[in-house]
Design a protein around this motif. Sequence first.
Motif: not given
Length: 153
Positions: A115-122, A144-152
Motif C-alpha cells: 500500500g505504498r502507492f499514492p491514492r490517485d494511482s491508476v 485516471f480521467e486522462r487515461m480513460a479518455r485516451s482509451l475511449l
Amino acid sequence: ARSLERFLADEAATFSLGEDLAMAIRPGDVLLLDGDLGAGKTTLARSLIRALADNPRLEVPSPTFTLVQSYDTPVPLHHFDLYRLSHGSELDELGFEEMLSDGAVLVEWPDRGDGRFPRDSVHLALEHEGEGRRAMLSGEGPAFERMARSLLM
Ligand code: ADP
Ligand code: MG
C-alpha cells in the motif's frame, strides 16, 4: 471509483492498449498492473514503453530480478516488478519517491508494495478470458480521467 473495460482478443490488442495509455501518461503518474502470472503485465508495459520511446524495437526486459528498469524516454519511465520484494520498505530503498518526482511509474505485482502507492494511482487489472484477456482500468483523480479518455478515443 469509476472503471472502464476492454476485451483484448490477442497480444496485438494488449499492445494497442499500451500504445493508447502511452499517449496519456504524464510525469507523476502511477499505473499499477494487477494480474496473475502470464496475464500480460510485462507485455502491456513493453508496448507502453516502446510507444513512449517511439521505438518499436526497444529492448524492454522484465524487471523480475532487477526489480526496476528505468527508461530515458520523453516522459521518464520507471518499470517495477515487485514479485521478489520481501518487504514494502524495500521500495523506499529503491528510490521510489525520487522516481515519482522525475517521471511516471509502472508497477507489476503492486500488492507487494504494502500500500505504498499514492491514492490517485491508476489500477489496470488484466485477467484471462478464454484465449484472450480482459483489461479493467479503474481509479479516481486526474490521471485516471486522462487515461480513460485516451482509451475511449
Ligand atoms: P505477466 O507479466 O503478467 O506475467 P507476460 O506479459 O510476461 O505476463 O506474458 C503474457 C503472455 O500472454 C505472453 O506470452 C503474451 O504473448 C500473451 N498475451 C498478452 N496479451 C494477450 C492477449 N490479449 N491474448 C492472448 N495472449 C496474450
Ligand atoms: Mg511480468
